[in-house]
Design a protein around this motif. Sequence first.
Motif, PDB file in Angstrom:
ATOM      1  N   LEU A 214       0.926  -0.295  -0.282  1.00 58.62           N
ATOM      2  CA  LEU A 214       0.184   0.085   0.065  1.00 58.62           C
ATOM      3  C   LEU A 214       0.124   1.334   0.217  1.00 58.62           C
ATOM      4  O   LEU A 214       0.854   2.457  -0.981  1.00 58.62           O
TER       5      LEU A 214
ATOM      6  N   ASN B 142       2.400   1.524  -3.549  1.00 58.85           N
ATOM      7  CA  ASN B 142       1.578   2.359  -4.690  1.00 58.85           C
ATOM      8  C   ASN B 142       1.870   3.639  -5.175  1.00 58.85           C
ATOM      9  O   ASN B 142       2.020   4.080  -6.253  1.00 58.85           O
TER      10      ASN B 142
ATOM     11  N   ILE C  97      -5.628   4.366  -7.651  1.00 60.25           N
ATOM     12  CA  ILE C  97      -6.686   3.896  -6.648  1.00 60.25           C
ATOM     13  C   ILE C  97      -8.059   4.377  -6.747  1.00 60.25           C
ATOM     14  O   ILE C  97      -8.984   3.988  -6.238  1.00 60.25           O
TER      15      ILE C  97
ATOM     16  N   PHE D  64      -2.550  -1.157  -8.247  1.00 57.79           N
ATOM     17  CA  PHE D  64      -2.839  -1.135  -6.866  1.00 57.79           C
ATOM     18  C   PHE D  64      -3.956  -2.275  -6.841  1.00 57.79           C
ATOM     19  O   PHE D  64      -3.384  -3.580  -5.671  1.00 57.79           O
TER      20      PHE D  64
END
Length: 438
Positions: A65, A68, A226, A366
């Motif tokens: 996370l 990204n 995202i 993602f």
Amino acid sequence: MTTGKIADVFNLRRGEGAPVLVAGLFFFCILTALMMLRPARDALGMERGLDSVRWLFIGTAVVTLLVNPVFGWLVARLRRLHFISATYAFFALSLVGFWALLMFAPGAIGARSGQVFYVWFSVFNLFVTMVFWALLADRFSSDQAKRLFALIAVGGTLGAIFGPWLAARLAEPLGTPALLLIAAGFLGVSIALACWLVRLRSDGPRDAAVHDPDAVRIGGSALAGIRAVFASRYLMGIAGYVVIMTIVATFIYFTRLQMVAAAETDLDARTGLLGNIDMWTQVAVLVLQVTLTGHIIRRLGLAFALALLPIAMAVGFIGLAIYGSFLVLILLEATNKAIQRGLTRPARETLFTVIGREDKYKAKAFIDTFVYRVGDVVGAQTEGVLGRLGMALGGLVSVVVPLALVWAALGIWLGRAQQRQADLESPRSTTDGNTAPR
């Protein structure tokens, strides 16, 4: 067999042979590097027990996370070849760093550093394969993807076979640290092959400034991928498919670790056993890729290709619950890998050919990293809870079967949605937009 007949067997058309060969070599180098090191990663992860592995999955999800937005920033600021090269160069230099640590500071190596390597490798594994498939989705049209992605994936399967074989031959005479440098070398070759692939002539003329994907930067924000996933039903569907797929794969993974832990207690023996399982299951993958996949996707469609794996996994887990033997587990894992890598993966990557260039890299990153690892975490924690409740394999079956129904339904919907989008667009128009199907 004449050249024309060979082209017919492999669904090749004029001008496609060279790009397919280079892409296959590219994937061969990536999977060789990965599979040389994966058995050691798994063995190190088991050193402090399976509960530790479950927490490592959470750590990996958090790291993906965090990484990204960094990757999204690279995609926005650099040209395509530059951010692809930067990604592979970073991981190659990281391997050199781990090699230096093993060689010059062996006293610093311990359980904690083993966990760091486990998390790093898990991130490395996802990003290098994600970048490869994103480039292919950008380089080939939807029609080409359906015909050629399975053939290109043969290169990866050969690398997945060659990697463990090479590690087994070189680990003793050269030492384990040397394997890190060799893997880094394969990543260096991958950079050269990526450059070669994008510079090969595409079918049809190209205007240098407008149609050359490397003439301009993709642009956008670091977080655009995202946001795109949550704004698109199509991308959300792909994300849901990936989550369920990884949950089921994680169930298989932990079941395997438990059976290996019961069978072998020595670290080297575990590494060898895991390596042998990895190597031999690739044979089934190779047979499927070479003989059937391209024809299945072209004739039966993406919906069938995406729905087959959920059905096979439901049946396989029922069989594992009934018999519960190590042999059945190996057959289940071989079936999973054969269908997933030989059929489902090429089909799933074809889904990305009908979205815009920005989404092919940012949204795909993602989905293929963080969303993928979320599935790992959910699967690992669910398996742990069922184990603590004493439900074991029977409990897994009660979870897998309803999940498989949802999974198969998603696959059918995605396959049909991709076909509708492909029918609306010309083969090359998808490289110019930045919007995913809604």
